[in-house]
Scaffold this active site. Sequence first.
Site, PDB file in Angstrom:
ATOM      1  N   SER A 150       0.849  -1.192   0.000  1.00 48.68           N
ATOM      2  CA  SER A 150       0.000   0.000   0.000  1.00 48.68           C
ATOM      3  C   SER A 150       0.879   1.233   0.000  1.00 48.68           C
ATOM      4  CB  SER A 150      -0.922   0.022   1.230  1.00 48.68           C
ATOM      5  OG  SER A 150      -0.209   0.462   2.377  1.00 48.68           O
ATOM      6  N   ARG A 422       1.540  -2.589  -7.508  1.00 48.99           N
ATOM      7  CA  ARG A 422       0.178  -3.125  -7.449  1.00 48.99           C
ATOM      8  C   ARG A 422      -0.768  -2.109  -8.055  1.00 48.99           C
ATOM      9  NH1 ARG A 422      -3.922  -5.847  -7.803  1.00 48.99           N
ATOM     10  NH2 ARG A 422      -4.796  -7.192  -6.180  1.00 48.99           N
ATOM     11  N   THR A 458      -8.099   1.322   2.582  1.00 50.07           N
ATOM     12  CA  THR A 458      -8.055   0.209   3.523  1.00 50.07           C
ATOM     13  C   THR A 458      -9.196   0.291   4.527  1.00 50.07           C
ATOM     14  OG1 THR A 458      -5.648   0.095   3.309  1.00 50.07           O
ATOM     15  CG2 THR A 458      -6.618  -1.009   5.192  1.00 50.07           C
ATOM     16  N   CYS A 609       4.053  -3.153 -17.853  1.00 50.59           N
ATOM     17  CA  CYS A 609       4.359  -4.149 -16.826  1.00 50.59           C
ATOM     18  C   CYS A 609       5.599  -3.714 -16.040  1.00 50.59           C
ATOM     19  CB  CYS A 609       4.594  -5.517 -17.461  1.00 50.59           C
ATOM     20  SG  CYS A 609       5.153  -6.765 -16.274  1.00 50.59           S
ATOM     21  N   CYS A 633       6.253 -12.275 -12.457  1.00 45.46           N
ATOM     22  CA  CYS A 633       5.008 -11.554 -12.165  1.00 45.46           C
ATOM     23  C   CYS A 633       4.910 -11.115 -10.704  1.00 45.46           C
ATOM     24  CB  CYS A 633       3.817 -12.438 -12.522  1.00 45.46           C
ATOM     25  SG  CYS A 633       2.225 -11.620 -12.309  1.00 45.46           S
ATOM     26  N   CYS A 636       0.509  -7.633 -10.009  1.00 44.30           N
ATOM     27  CA  CYS A 636      -0.025  -6.269  -9.954  1.00 44.30           C
ATOM     28  C   CYS A 636      -1.316  -6.134 -10.747  1.00 44.30           C
ATOM     29  CB  CYS A 636       1.016  -5.264 -10.432  1.00 44.30           C
ATOM     30  SG  CYS A 636       1.223  -5.177 -12.232  1.00 44.30           S
ATOM     31  N   CYS A 639      -1.514  -5.867 -16.592  1.00 45.48           N
ATOM     32  CA  CYS A 639      -1.708  -6.444 -17.924  1.00 45.48           C
ATOM     33  C   CYS A 639      -3.160  -6.812 -18.170  1.00 45.48           C
ATOM     34  CB  CYS A 639      -0.801  -7.658 -18.112  1.00 45.48           C
ATOM     35  SG  CYS A 639      -1.046  -8.962 -16.886  1.00 45.48           S
TER      36      CYS A 639
END
Length: 664
Positions: A150, A422, A458, A609, A633, A636, A639
């Site tokens: 975060s 992310r 959150t 990416c 990977c 996130c 893509c």
Amino acid sequence: MHRFLSISSKSKSLKNNNPLHLRFASPISSATPNGQSCFHYVNQKSPSLGPSFVLHRFFSSGYFPNRVISSEHERNRNGLLRLKGFVGEARSFSSETDRESIEYDVVIVGAGPAGLSAAIRFKQLCQEKNADFSVCVVEKGAEVGAHIISGNVFEPRALNELLPQWKQEEAPINVPVSSDKFWLLTKDRTITLPSPFDNKGNYVIRYFSNAYEPCLELLLLGDEFDNQLFSARLSQLVRWMGMKAEELGVEIYPGFSASEILYDADYKVIGIGTNDMGIAKEGSKKENFQRGVALKGRITLLAEGCRGSLSQKIMKEYKLREKVQAQHQTYALGIKEVWEIDENKHKPGAVLHTLGWPLDSKTYGGSFLYHMKDRQISIGLVVALNYHNPFLNPYEEFQKLKHHPSIKPLLEGGTVLQYGARTLNEGGFQSVPYPVFPGGAIIGCSAGFLNVPKIKGTHTAMKSGMLAAEATFGVLHEGSNIEAYWDALRNSWVWEELHKARNFRPAFEYGLFPGLAISALEHYVLNGKSPITLKHGKPDHEATDVARLHSPIQYPKPDGILSFDVPTSLHRSNTNHDHDQPAHLRLRDPTIPETVNLPEYAAPESRYCPARVYEYIPDENNQPKLQINAQNCLHCKACDIKDPKQNIEWTVPEGGGGPGYSVM
């Protein structure tokens, strides 16, 4: 203490009766409502006598819950698993023709803030009403918190409601905030703006957990706890929440990926299926092959986070957006590093937000920089994924940011500790789907409750989980309807917050400065009570222009001091996947990359990416061919969102794979 699945064969044809222990990838001990440790014991008859599995929950106190057995199943014409004869009174373990199944009252997918809040609140209600219902939380990360990242600003409103005693549990206030700044950046200059974040009087709070041994650092706003903001390492916060959940009797299983939805004959959701383990890249079964497990629940809650794969399928399957005329979701990609800097430059509690450079005026986004404890800072860049220029590279834009004259001196001489990325959903009020489906609900960022002007989601995710838990308890204990969750959500402070903030994000469809002007009007004059609701622009993938409308962007080479290449950063994310497994990133049409993306959009997947999963390399005929490096990977989901033709489908890999965040 680790969990084990203990299987003992009672077949007369076998010479021994020794149990087979299969280790569950969890560092957290299981516990009863009273805190006793436990393990799973499974009694399996020989295949020659017919499959029959029964789950025994053995506790050191001698407590055995009730159990039932689910029965036969069938697959529909689309290959979706439907099960018949499901009885969901309590836990059970049974064998179907192709997989084992465990039954719970509630199954939750995702051990993030929303999922754990739902589990905790549900178990609290069980204690209050003296009810015995079982809850299982399945998490694809190798451990709770491993996939959590975060921007570090946390509002504790929901936490105060959920666990009001958290501030008494060894959370000392010891570091006052030294500054609170908001900058508009140009390439070489910094323009100070009035800060809209009002962090005066903040403190850094540090929490030590005996069970997990990490620390939680929080940035506290004001002199009281009720309505403050915190700068928190969310990956550590959810570990703490996981401990609290297990103290209440919640069963948490990290390292298991939920890969499919289970339906009954009436097309009601009755649980999820986990991924098979031990399948080779070409599809054959390896020596360590283990069939996935069916986790069946009377209620299933999806808390997968932004762009959850099962949540997306459910929304399409039941047309949940159409049901309330919700707009499409819009997203951003956040890229972040945690640094350790020189002690003389460190100002514990200092807060900085910026907008403007390195992004152009038509691209929404901004950066953040927070001074934590122990000489550590958190720095990141958020880029809205509705950007137009296919040559834009969010990762490289972040590298440029660190060379700005006002930021570079702070980082010089420092060391990067961790890297991650992310996506986050920014659609807000206009994009919230109907969150209820037959047999369950979607909670947290899977539905999309981020408050964009606050840059926080959150607290709203947690509250949505709590409301869903209350509705779930009503279904199981009182026979009410799960749709009570939707009613409660619309009557909650979450809905009020999102409605008040609904026009901030779409205002920036007109550019940076018009967006600032409209936002100021909304905030300072109209106070969120505008008579109109602005609409979002095109979906993010449709916003990408063809390459001929733009010029390539020449990014500077990394210097290895402040800026770094992708492999170096990827190493710092602790990302790991088994290379010998089927790719979890799938092309719906394998010809589109070479026939559309490359010639028309100049291969944007190689730039959006942040982990260099996608790259074009020469084939045997020396023609460019897309290569997918799925092992890189970061999960996130960029893509799955930004591909111009929506040709890339993100699916879950084997459980336990992906990043291993510890201080993000």
